[in-house]
Design a protein around this motif. Sequence first.
Motif, PDB file in Angstrom:
ATOM      1  N   ASN A 165     -16.002 -78.556 -33.213  1.00 57.10           N
ATOM      2  CA  ASN A 165     -16.183 -77.450 -32.285  1.00 57.10           C
ATOM      3  C   ASN A 165     -14.514 -77.488 -31.580  1.00 57.10           C
ATOM      4  O   ASN A 165     -13.818 -78.417 -31.926  1.00 57.10           O
ATOM      5  N   SER A 166     -14.045 -76.748 -30.814  1.00 58.37           N
ATOM      6  CA  SER A 166     -12.808 -76.645 -30.150  1.00 58.37           C
ATOM      7  C   SER A 166     -13.111 -76.787 -28.449  1.00 58.37           C
ATOM      8  O   SER A 166     -13.902 -75.846 -27.980  1.00 58.37           O
ATOM      9  N   LEU A 225     -16.096 -71.466 -26.856  1.00 60.91           N
ATOM     10  CA  LEU A 225     -15.322 -70.679 -27.793  1.00 60.91           C
ATOM     11  C   LEU A 225     -15.257 -69.364 -27.243  1.00 60.91           C
ATOM     12  O   LEU A 225     -14.035 -68.638 -27.544  1.00 60.91           O
ATOM     13  N   SER A 232      -5.351 -71.483 -28.368  1.00 57.36           N
ATOM     14  CA  SER A 232      -6.308 -72.372 -28.644  1.00 57.36           C
ATOM     15  C   SER A 232      -7.138 -72.035 -29.775  1.00 57.36           C
ATOM     16  O   SER A 232      -7.463 -72.616 -30.754  1.00 57.36           O
ATOM     17  N   ARG A 233      -7.404 -70.791 -29.941  1.00 62.74           N
ATOM     18  CA  ARG A 233      -8.249 -69.926 -31.012  1.00 62.74           C
ATOM     19  C   ARG A 233      -7.389 -70.109 -31.933  1.00 62.74           C
ATOM     20  O   ARG A 233      -7.944 -70.436 -33.154  1.00 62.74           O
ATOM     21  N   PHE A 236      -7.595 -73.681 -33.423  1.00 60.54           N
ATOM     22  CA  PHE A 236      -9.043 -73.986 -34.216  1.00 60.54           C
ATOM     23  C   PHE A 236      -9.180 -73.308 -35.434  1.00 60.54           C
ATOM     24  O   PHE A 236      -9.834 -73.809 -36.435  1.00 60.54           O
ATOM     25  N   LYS A 240     -10.000 -75.072 -39.182  1.00 61.14           N
ATOM     26  CA  LYS A 240     -10.899 -74.576 -40.119  1.00 61.14           C
ATOM     27  C   LYS A 240     -10.577 -74.267 -41.681  1.00 61.14           C
ATOM     28  O   LYS A 240     -11.117 -74.299 -42.509  1.00 61.14           O
ATOM     29  N   VAL A 252     -19.870 -75.061 -37.000  1.00 63.46           N
ATOM     30  CA  VAL A 252     -19.431 -75.045 -35.632  1.00 63.46           C
ATOM     31  C   VAL A 252     -20.422 -75.061 -34.622  1.00 63.46           C
ATOM     32  O   VAL A 252     -21.423 -74.454 -34.796  1.00 63.46           O
ATOM     33  N   HIS A 265      -8.835 -79.636 -27.702  1.00 63.86           N
ATOM     34  CA  HIS A 265      -8.847 -78.752 -28.822  1.00 63.86           C
ATOM     35  C   HIS A 265      -9.809 -79.284 -29.700  1.00 63.86           C
ATOM     36  O   HIS A 265     -11.018 -79.386 -29.339  1.00 63.86           O
ATOM     37  N   THR A 266      -9.608 -79.912 -31.050  1.00 64.81           N
ATOM     38  CA  THR A 266     -10.634 -80.048 -31.666  1.00 64.81           C
ATOM     39  C   THR A 266     -11.701 -81.468 -31.515  1.00 64.81           C
ATOM     40  O   THR A 266     -10.955 -82.437 -31.140  1.00 64.81           O
TER      41      THR A 266
END
Length: 429
Positions: A165-166, A225, A232-233, A236, A240, A252, A265-266
């Motif tokens: 997840n982020s 999300l 941030s998007r 991530f 991936k 996810v 973040h991650t």
Amino acid sequence: MNIKAPRGTVDILPETVKKWQYVERVIKNVSDRFHYNEIRTPLFEHTELFQRGVGDSTDIVQKEMYTFEDRGGRSLTLRPEGTASVVRAFVENKLFGSPIQPVKLFYFGQMFRYERPQKGRMRQLNQFGVEAMGSPDPAVDAEVIDLAMTCYKELGLKSLKLVINSLGDSESRNDYREALVQHFTPHKEELCNDCQTRLTQNPLRILDCKKDHDHPAMKTAPSMLDFLNEDSRSYFEKVKTYLDKMNIPYTVDKNLVRGLDYYNHTAFEIMSEADGFGSITTLAGGGRYNGLVEDLGGPNTPGIGFGMGIERLLMALEAENITLPVENTLDCFVVAFGDEAVLESVNLVHTLRENGIQVDKDYQDRKMKGQFKAADRVNARFVLVLGDQEVEDNVINVKDMETGNQTEVAISNIVSYMQSIMKEEGGIL
């Protein structure tokens, strides 16, 4: 007086220790190939380290730490997790000034948490961990995940599930916190006491609550999300993409938040899906912690890491019926009878050990038959038989315990003879 091990601790006996040693060797080998170097930190630290590093609002700090005051009146705590200690060492020893960046470290260590003991969750636990500090590159996130997955795969585990997840950057996380507060406030009185406190201190932790897991508000809670800003998007998506490139499958999970305050973040967890493993399926967990080095007095330094429970790893191996290639054997056992032979056997065992041969002898004053039984019990590959007459003749009989064949060898040549045999056998030499 019947004194037992404290609740939540176990004795790891010699036969089991061999499995631990094998697992640790495999993990160290993987870490070396990934170019991570070992670090060792103290078992206890100043309590403030964990209050600042782990977070005052976490269950670890509020409920689970073993904290005591030393004779100087200082508050000290047995380390409950590894990251804060490694980051403290990174700052104190100015590793941020190393010309080799990022600084990539691994550790094995005992952690201490006061919680209800159950299968796979002890008050004294053993953990392998990795920390990579000094790079904001999402490829490092993927590398750290790859390292953990490689450790499991090289030990033979197959029933694994990687969940990611982020948590976004600070801006995204703050927006999400506000959305969670608005969402859960109307249900505050329906939540457990811990979650009512979390609502003001750290609302993300509500999503990780075991008591309120089935509350209807959990299922309708907003997703992190949906609150990620563009940076941030993008971050991530790169993580991936790198995982896809390495053919590492993942799922996810929008509710994965981890239990420590320093993550951003991650975030990720690796779980066992083996039948019969148990209700607590997490084997390892970690994530990125940009800002933690600053919080502990260092310069702006991004970082990412994970912790892996060794006890839970061994449970997963057992659940998948994986037998580790651990042999409880001995190269050779010296059987001696007669005063001169017993005296000579002491020097013989000493000399063989000096030259790399794994060897033992009888220390119970057994008769010859009893000594052979002792050699069988320790799975000796060869038995070296020495009597007073052999000492006088300067010879010793070497018996192959698999074939029963026996060879007479000069005592002066026994070291080179055993070295050549063990080399042919693929032994330790």
